[in-house]
Design an enzyme around this catalytic site. Structure first.
Site: not given
Ligand code: NAP
Length: 317
Positions: A60, A130, A104
Site C-alpha cells: 500500500k 477503508d 491495518q
C-alpha cells in the site's frame, strides 16, 4: 469425442490496477499538487508484527508513493494498548498532512474482541479511506456518495471495465463479513443484480452457487469453490487469500507437475484463493490469485484517498 473444456477468460486485476494507478490516478494527483501545493496524504497504522500485514502495508505504501501521495507508516508495538491506538488515530484525525487513515487489520488479539470496531468508529468520517466506519457504511447502504470498502468497490470496477453485465443478473456472494461480503452484496444490488448472500450455515451451498451468473467467493477456505459450484459460463470472482504450508493441501488443488506445485516446493508456502483451479474449465471468466482482486483493492485505496483529499480541501472550514 467430447470437445475440450472451455478455459475461462482470466480477469487480469494486476494489469487493470497498473493502468488505473498510472494513467488515471497519478495525473489527477499531479493536478492536485499543482492546485493545492501539497500531495494527498495517506497514513497507515500498523500495530504489532503480523508478517502478512507487513506485506500488505508495504504494498500500500509503495502504491501510494507510486501515484504521488505522501504515504507514511505509523507503527505501534504489539504491547500497545487500545488507548494508544485511539490516541494515534486522534492525532491523525487532526493532522492537516493526512487525508486518509487506514488501520491495518487484524489488530493484535490482546486489544480485545471489539478493538477493530472501536478503532474504525474513531476515524474521522472524511478520512475513512477503508470505508469501514459506520457513517461510510450507512451512506454506502443508502447508495449516497461515500468512501466505499476497497475490495468490493475494486470488484465492481473490474466487472464494469471487463464489460461483464451486472444488471438483471443473479449474483451469489459467499461470505457475509462487514469488510467484503456485505458491502459486495450491497454494491451488486445497487447495480441491479438479484443478490443472494451465503455463509457457513447455508444448506447445499453448491446448489445455490450454481444459480449464479456472477459468483463472488469471500470465505478464506482454499479451493472451497469447485466445478460443481459453477454454472457453465459464469463469472467467478475469487477474493480468498489463503497461504498453504501443507503439501497435501496444495496437492488437492494442483496435479503433479503443475508449476505452482514446484513453486510451493521452492518456497515452502503458496498463496491460493477460495476457488479451485478446476473451475477454469467451467467458468466464463475468472480472477486469478494472486493478481486478481488484491491489486484492485490497493487501487481503490488510492482512489478513496484522492477523493478524500479533494473533498477535504474543497470543504470550507
Ligand atoms: P471473514 O470475516 O472470516 O468471513 C468469512 C465468511 O465466510 C463468513 O461470513 C463465514 O460465514 C463464511 N464461511 C466460512 N466458511 C464457510 C463455508 N464453509 N461455507 C460458506 N461460507 C463460509 O473473512 P473476510 O475478511 O471476509 O475475508 C474472506 C477472504 O478474503 C479471506 O481469505 C481474506 O484473506 C480475503 N480477503 C482478500 C482481500 C483482497 O484484497 N484480495 C481483501 C479482504 C479479504 P459465517 O458468517 O457464517 O461465519
Amino acid at each position: 469425442m467430447t470437445p475440450d473444456p472451455i478455459k475461462a477468460r482470466l480477469l487480469d486485476g494486476q494489469a487493470l490496477a497498473v493502468l488505473i494507478q498510472q494513467q488515471e490516478i497519478a495525473p489527477q494527483v499531479a493536478a492536485f499538487v499543482s492546485r493545492h501545493g501539497r500531495p494527498p496524504g495517506l497514513a497507515i497504522v500498523l500495530v504489532g508484527e503480523n508478517p502478512a500485514s507487513e506485506v500488505y502495508v508495504r504494498n500500500k505504501l509503495k502504491s501510494g508513493a507510486g501515484v504521488g501521495f505522501r504515504a507514511d507508516l505509523e507503527r505501534l508495538p504489539a504491547t500497545a494498548t487500545l488507548q494508544d491506538v485511539l490516541a494515534l488515530v486522534d492525532r491523525l484525525n487532526r493532522s492537516p498532512l493526512y487525508d486518509g487513515i487506514l488501520v491495518q487489520s487484524p489488530l493484535p488479539k490482546t486489544l480485545g474482541a471489539d478493538a477493530a470496531q472501536r478503532v474504525y468508529d474513531s476515524i474521522a468520517p472524511e478520512k475513512d479511506v477503508d470505508g469501514f466506519a459506520p457513517e461510510s457504511v450507512g451512506r454506502m447502504v443508502q447508495n449516497r456518495p461515500a468512501l466505499v470498502a476497497c475490495t468490493p468497490s475494486g470488484i465492481i470496477e473490474l466487472l464494469v471495465r471487463e464489460r461483464i453485465p451486472i444488471a438483471g443478473r443473479h449474483a451469489v456472494v459467499i461470505g457475509r463479513s462487514d469488510i467484503v461480503g456485505k458491502p459486495m452484496a450491497m454494491l451488486l444490488l445497487h447495480r441491479d443484480a438479484t443478490v443472494t448472500i451465503c455463509h457457513s450455515k447455508t444448506p447445499d451451498l453448491a446448489a445455490v452457487c450454481r444459480q449464479a451468473d456472477i459468483l463472488v467467493a469471500a470465505v478464506g477456505r482454499a479451493g472451497l469453490v469447485t466445478k460443481d459450484f459453477v454454472k457453465p459460463g459464469a463469472t467467478v470472482i475469487d477474493v480468498g487469500m489463503n497461504t498453504l504450508t501443507d503439501l497435501a493441501a496444495v496437492q488437492r488443488m494442483y496435479p503433479d507437475g503443475h508449476p505452482r506445485l514446484a513453486r510451493f516446493r521452492e518456497k515452502g508456502s503458496l498463496l491460493v484463493g477460495d476457488v479451485h483451479p478446476e473451475v477454469a474449465d467451467v467458468a466464463g471468466a475468472l480472477t486469478p490469485v494472486p493478481g486478481g482482486v488484491g491489486p484492485l483493492t490497493i487501487t481503490m485505496l488510492m482512489v478513496n484517498t484522492l477523493r478524500a483529499a479533494q473533498t477535504i480541501l474543497s470543504t470550507p472550514r
